[in-house]
Design an enzyme around this catalytic site. Structure first.
Site, PDB file in Angstrom:
ATOM      1  N   GLY A  84      30.504  54.002  12.016  1.00 15.82           N
ATOM      2  CA  GLY A  84      29.567  54.453  13.028  1.00 15.82           C
ATOM      3  C   GLY A  84      30.776  54.815  14.082  1.00 15.82           C
ATOM      4  N   LYS A 107      34.783  61.819  22.156  1.00 13.62           N
ATOM      5  CA  LYS A 107      35.955  60.960  21.497  1.00 13.62           C
ATOM      6  C   LYS A 107      36.546  60.287  22.415  1.00 13.62           C
ATOM      7  CE  LYS A 107      39.233  61.535  17.790  1.00 13.62           C
ATOM      8  NZ  LYS A 107      40.079  62.402  16.971  1.00 13.62           N
ATOM      9  N   ASP A 119      39.588  49.632  20.670  1.00 13.23           N
ATOM     10  CA  ASP A 119      39.434  49.891  22.209  1.00 13.23           C
ATOM     11  C   ASP A 119      38.388  50.825  22.765  1.00 13.23           C
ATOM     12  OD1 ASP A 119      41.048  51.916  22.029  1.00 13.23           O
ATOM     13  OD2 ASP A 119      42.752  51.087  22.941  1.00 13.23           O
ATOM     14  N   GLY A 120      37.965  51.702  21.612  1.00 18.66           N
ATOM     15  CA  GLY A 120      37.108  52.988  22.228  1.00 18.66           C
ATOM     16  C   GLY A 120      37.945  54.026  22.885  1.00 18.66           C
ATOM     17  N   ARG A 173      33.654  67.575  22.556  1.00 13.97           N
ATOM     18  CA  ARG A 173      33.722  68.709  21.684  1.00 13.97           C
ATOM     19  C   ARG A 173      32.191  69.003  21.394  1.00 13.97           C
ATOM     20  NH1 ARG A 173      34.514  64.315  17.150  1.00 13.97           N
ATOM     21  NH2 ARG A 173      36.826  64.691  17.471  1.00 13.97           N
ATOM     22  N   ASP A 251      32.688  60.462   5.901  1.00 13.19           N
ATOM     23  CA  ASP A 251      32.104  60.214   7.524  1.00 13.19           C
ATOM     24  C   ASP A 251      32.577  61.276   8.267  1.00 13.19           C
ATOM     25  OD1 ASP A 251      34.488  58.350   6.760  1.00 13.19           O
ATOM     26  OD2 ASP A 251      34.414  58.296   8.985  1.00 13.19           O
ATOM     27  N   ASP A 261      36.524  65.977  13.631  1.00 17.85           N
ATOM     28  CA  ASP A 261      37.372  64.847  13.267  1.00 17.85           C
ATOM     29  C   ASP A 261      38.775  64.654  12.509  1.00 17.85           C
ATOM     30  OD1 ASP A 261      35.878  63.038  14.833  1.00 17.85           O
ATOM     31  OD2 ASP A 261      35.060  61.751  13.309  1.00 17.85           O
TER      32      ASP A 261
END
Length: 467
Positions: A84, A107, A119-120, A173, A251, A261
């Site tokens: 996800g 991102k 940590d995102g 993006r 993904d 990605d």
């Protein structure tokens, strides 16, 4: 550009509303003014750019809250149901002048329910790398997501694969769609057939309207065929451009056939089918020469996810366009990057490409230099004779390649008058060059090398477009 209300019919079954991270500071490091103008955001000033792309205040008449998409995927061949949007989200949806839906996704925008132990965040270097790669791919005519904005966020991040602590950033993006193959895989895995059908309907309605059909099974197969063709075109472009994606997990494929990605990407220094981009791809699963096979495999996994909606034999016909689209794209895009017209005879054009790429592999000639030297085919013979590779062009092994150039007409030799083609060498984006432009940023916050590289890439884009 048309500012339209957002699509909200996907939120409750493939995405979760999330909050963006609160960053300690915001410094705009990149703004794609050309694409901002194209999507109706060219009017935003510096404060608004930070507000919307650093703090993620909603755009007018758009998504009131970001959405983190849910998906699964095959990662290096192994199915992973724990995926996800772990450090990104869908921020806004727009429509361009052709009324295509466009997504603004992020991102490094903070943790979500799908962050697992992450940590995102995104490193500033990672953001710069994507800006460079996306800009270069666009210049080479490859279908790709566009780096839209990069904001440095004032945090220090710990990473295992680069010197730490390292600076943080958030990237936005722009893409036609960032719905992934894995979104369909997740719904199939959970046996949520109604939601799977709803996602097919949504994808057809907003991204592949030509696939529509009153019969649900036929609509599903038509959608798969459209995605197969788009994916084949994209990978054909990769192979002609010498691009190695690095992580071709399911993904990391989207339904509109756009490059996105790409983390440990590389561009080939020389023709090498075994070149691998990711240091952790120790088996070479996603090596350069295997990319066409891997694209087909990813589509097969998508087809398997669609089995609740159509039978296997019908779905097999939906996969059929991939190989033809790939082959046509590879031939067409190689010729386009050389500014020569294909003969239009499949065997003759295939034989020319086989001779051309075999010569490149055998000689170890610089990939970017060869394409630069022979842009325009025989119209560039004099330029090629002054190239650093000139000695290779008079050797006997090059004769079949030269014959191929002589048999094909330049498409627009007027482009050779552009300043870009007056230089002795092209812009390129090999890994040592990326490290070289990043070093002054890391050492003294000097962005001049990054800006110079982007300016050279933009010059190449304009030269290829003939403007």
């Amino acid at each position: 550009m048309t500012q339209s209300p957002p699509i909200l019919d996907i939120a409750d079954f493939i995405a979760d509303p999330v909050d963006p991270a609160g960053f300690p500071s915001h410094t705009l490091r990149f703004w794609n003014a050309r694409w901002a103008e194209a999507v109706g955001l060219g009017h935003l000033g510096p404060e608004a750019q930070i507000a919307h792309f650093g703090r993620f205040d909603p755009l007018d008449a758009n998504l009131p809250q970001p959405l983190a998409l849910r998906y699964h995927g095959h990662q290096f061949g192994t199915y992973n149901p724990q995926l996800g949007d772990g450090r990104g989200f869908l921020f806004a949806q727009l429509r361009d002048g052709a009324l295509r839906w466009l997504d603004l996704g992020t991102k490094g925008s903070g943790q979500t329910p799908w962050s697992r132990q992450g940590d995102g965040r995104l490193t500033l270097k990672g953001g710069v790398r994507e800006i460079l790669a996306a800009s270069y791919l666009e210049a080479l005519g490859v279908n790709t997501s566009k780096a839209f904005a990069l904001v440095e966020t004032g945090e220090q991040l710990a990473r295992n694969d680069e010197p730490s602590p390292t600076r943080s950033a958030v990237l936005t993006r722009l893409s036609h769609s960032h719905i992934r193959f894995g979104s369909f895989q997740r719904l199939a895995y959970l046996e949520e057939t109604d939601a799977l059908a709803r996602l097919v309907d949504y994808a057809v309605r907003h991204f592949h309207p030509g696939a529509d059909d009153p019969d649900r099974a036929r609509r599903t197969v038509n959608l798969l065929a459209a995605i197969s063709a788009a994916t084949g075109r994209m990978i054909g472009q990769w192979m002609a451009a010498g691009f190695v994606h690095g992580v071709m997990n399911t993904d990391n494929f989207n339904i509109t056939g756009e490059t996105f990605d790409f983390g440990p990407w590389r561009f080939l220094p020389v023709s090498d089918p075994n070149f691998t981009a990711a240091y952790f791809d120790q088996q070479g699963l996603y090596r350069f020469g295997r990319q066409p096979v891997q694209g087909g495999w990813a589509l097969q996994q998508l087809a398997s996810a669609l089995l609740p909606l159509a039978d296997a034999d019908a779905l097999a016909t939906g996969l059929a366009p991939y190989q033809t689209a790939y082959q046509d794209s590879f031939i067409t895009h190689t010729h386009a990057l050389l500014d020569i017209a294909p003969l239009g005879e499949l065997q003759a054009d295939t034989e020319f490409l086989q001779a051309f790429y075999a010569w490149m592999t055998e000689t170890g000639a610089s990939w970017p230099q060869v394409f630069f030297d022979w842009f325009g085919g025989v119209a560039s013979a004099d330029r090629a004779s002054a190239s650093p590779l000139a000695a290779l062009y008079v050797d006997d092994p090059f004769a079949p390649v030269r014959d191929g150039f002589e048999a094909r007409q330049p498409v627009r030799p007027d482009r050779l008058h552009h300043a870009y083609f007056q230089a002795p060498a092209p812009v390129s984006l090999l890994i040592d060059e990326v490290e070289a432009v990043w070093a002054p940023v890391a050492e003294s916050d000097d962005w001049s090398a990054v800006e110079a590289k982007l300016a050279h890439i933009e010059q190449a884009r304009q030269a290829y477009l003939g403007s």
